[in-house]
Design an enzyme around this catalytic site. Structure first.
Site, PDB file in Angstrom:
ATOM      1  CG  ASP A  46      -1.856   1.178   1.247  1.00 34.33           C
ATOM      2  OD1 ASP A  46      -2.953   1.046   0.676  1.00 34.33           O
ATOM      3  OD2 ASP A  46      -1.497   2.250   1.786  1.00 34.33           O
ATOM      4  CE1 TYR A  51       0.814   7.915   2.277  1.00 34.59           C
ATOM      5  CE2 TYR A  51       1.277   5.619   1.815  1.00 34.59           C
ATOM      6  CZ  TYR A  51       0.447   6.585   2.340  1.00 34.59           C
ATOM      7  OH  TYR A  51      -0.735   6.207   2.937  1.00 34.59           O
ATOM      8  CG  HIS A 109      -4.344   9.714   0.064  1.00 33.95           C
ATOM      9  ND1 HIS A 109      -2.995   9.649  -0.179  1.00 33.95           N
ATOM     10  CD2 HIS A 109      -4.518   9.276   1.343  1.00 33.95           C
ATOM     11  CE1 HIS A 109      -2.378   9.183   0.907  1.00 33.95           C
ATOM     12  NE2 HIS A 109      -3.278   8.958   1.840  1.00 33.95           N
ATOM     13  CE  LYS A 232       7.289   3.119   8.910  1.00 31.90           C
ATOM     14  NZ  LYS A 232       7.915   3.597  10.174  1.00 31.90           N
ATOM     15  CB  SER A 233       7.468  -2.409  10.711  1.00 32.39           C
ATOM     16  OG  SER A 233       8.642  -2.439  11.494  1.00 32.39           O
ATOM     17  CG  ASN A 242       3.832  -6.174  12.521  1.00 32.34           C
ATOM     18  OD1 ASN A 242       3.840  -6.389  13.729  1.00 32.34           O
ATOM     19  ND2 ASN A 242       4.255  -5.018  12.008  1.00 32.34           N
TER      20      ASN A 242
END
Ligand SMILES: NC(=O)c1ccc[n+]([C@@H]2O[C@H](COP(=O)([O-])OP(=O)(O)OC[C@H]3O[C@@H](n4cnc5c(N)ncnc54)[C@H](OP(=O)(O)O)[C@@H]3O)[C@@H](O)[C@H]2O)c1
Length: 275
Positions: A46, A51, A109, A232-233, A242
């Site tokens: 995603d 971004y 968005h 997210k990481s 996760n």
């Protein structure tokens, strides 16, 4: 490798229920981090024009050696490109950065209701869908009145609505609307940005009970109510941790305990005013 189930969207397209979000991953690090996620078994990424890291996502996809149809790719239209022609040219730019000829899901968005161009923008999304530049189209941060307006003025129900959703903000009313109209729910900031939510004593107690981390407990709560998630990481051990939530199940009582954390607390902007 994980056993991530697919969810069938309202146009028949299958989306992996568990993916990887890349918000706030520095552009220069994105390819390396996404490669780690793909190696850990993630098959759904995603990203968003806003971004600034679509190029890194595209690089990781190419370097992975995976076939195009093995990875589900979502990107989103940036706020200052609402409008018919603007949306179409914005997607062309995203595709170029990603190095792809289509995305699997393209999202508006934010609705930006004060600018009042989301209906016109959605008509461009219908064209994008029929031209094959996106396999499915959806929205993000839309509230019930925005969804109702799309339904009244256009012929296409969004495949998904990607909204802020975690135990502090369970979004019951919006979820009920989604269920009634065949819109899949995508949950952003699913673990509450990794902050105090994960330190809540009830979440910590459940983590101890199941022998899992607090993040895994919260992610499992999402999975059991059919939410699509993409935490997210940038930390390899967390990236692997996760997605490792498909070999245990929370009891109905423990789901109810997490449901009690809903306080209507937003961590991100208010969709009625943002942008
Ligand atoms: N549509 C929208 O408007 C919108 C808005 C926001 C987000 N999103 C999407 O949703 C995705 C996820 O949301 P998010 O990035 O805001 O928040 P999130 O996934 O809920 O949380 C990410 C934060 O949690 C930390 N973290 C990750 N795994 C952890 C674990 N196992 N234990 C403890 N901490 C952990 C991460 O730290 P490290 O990275 O340092 O490991 C990072 O700081 C985004 O990447 C983006 O794709 C969409």
């Amino acid at each position: 490798m994980s056993q991530v189930p697919n969810i069938r969207l309202n146009n028949g397209v299958q989306i992996p229920q568990f993916g990887f979000g890349v918000f706030q991953i520095e552009p220069a690090r994105t390819a390396e981090v996404v490669r780690t996620a793909l190696e850990a078994g993630y098959r759904h990424i995603d990203t968003a024009q806003g971004y600034g890291n679509e190029e890194g996502v595209g690089q990781a996809l190419r370097e992975s050696g995976l076939a195009r149809d093995e990875v589900f790719v979502t990107t989103k239209l940036i706020n200052d490109r609402h409008g018919h022609d603007e949306a179409i040219s914005a997607l062309d730019e995203s595709l170029q950065k990603l190095g792809l000829d289509h995305v699997d899901l393209y999202l508006i968005h934010w609705p930006r209701p004060r600018a009042d161009r989301y209906v016109e923008t959605w008509r461009a999304f219908e064209k994008i869908l029929s031209d094959g530049k996106a396999r499915s189209i959806g929205v993000s941060n839309f509230q019930v009145p925005h969804l109702e307006r799309l339904a009244a003025e256009t012929g296409t129900v969004p495949a998904v609505n990607q909204i802020e959703l975690h135990p502090w903000l369970a979004q019951r009313e919006l979820q009920a609307y989604h269920r009634e109209h065949g819109i899949a729910t995508e949950a952003w900031s699913p673990i509450g940005k990794g902050g105090d939510l994960l330190a809540d004593e009830r979440v910590v107690a459940l983590a101890e009970k199941y022998g899992r981390s607090p993040a895994q407990i919260v992610l499992r709560w999402h999975i059991q109510q059919d939410n699509i998630v993409f935490p997210k990481s940038v930390t390899p051990s967390r990236i692997r941790e996760n997605i490792d939530v498909f070999d245990f199940e929370l009891s109905a009582d423990d789901i109810a305990t997490i449901d009690e954390l809903d306080s209507g607390t937003r961590l991100g902007p208010d969709p009625d005013t943002f942008g």
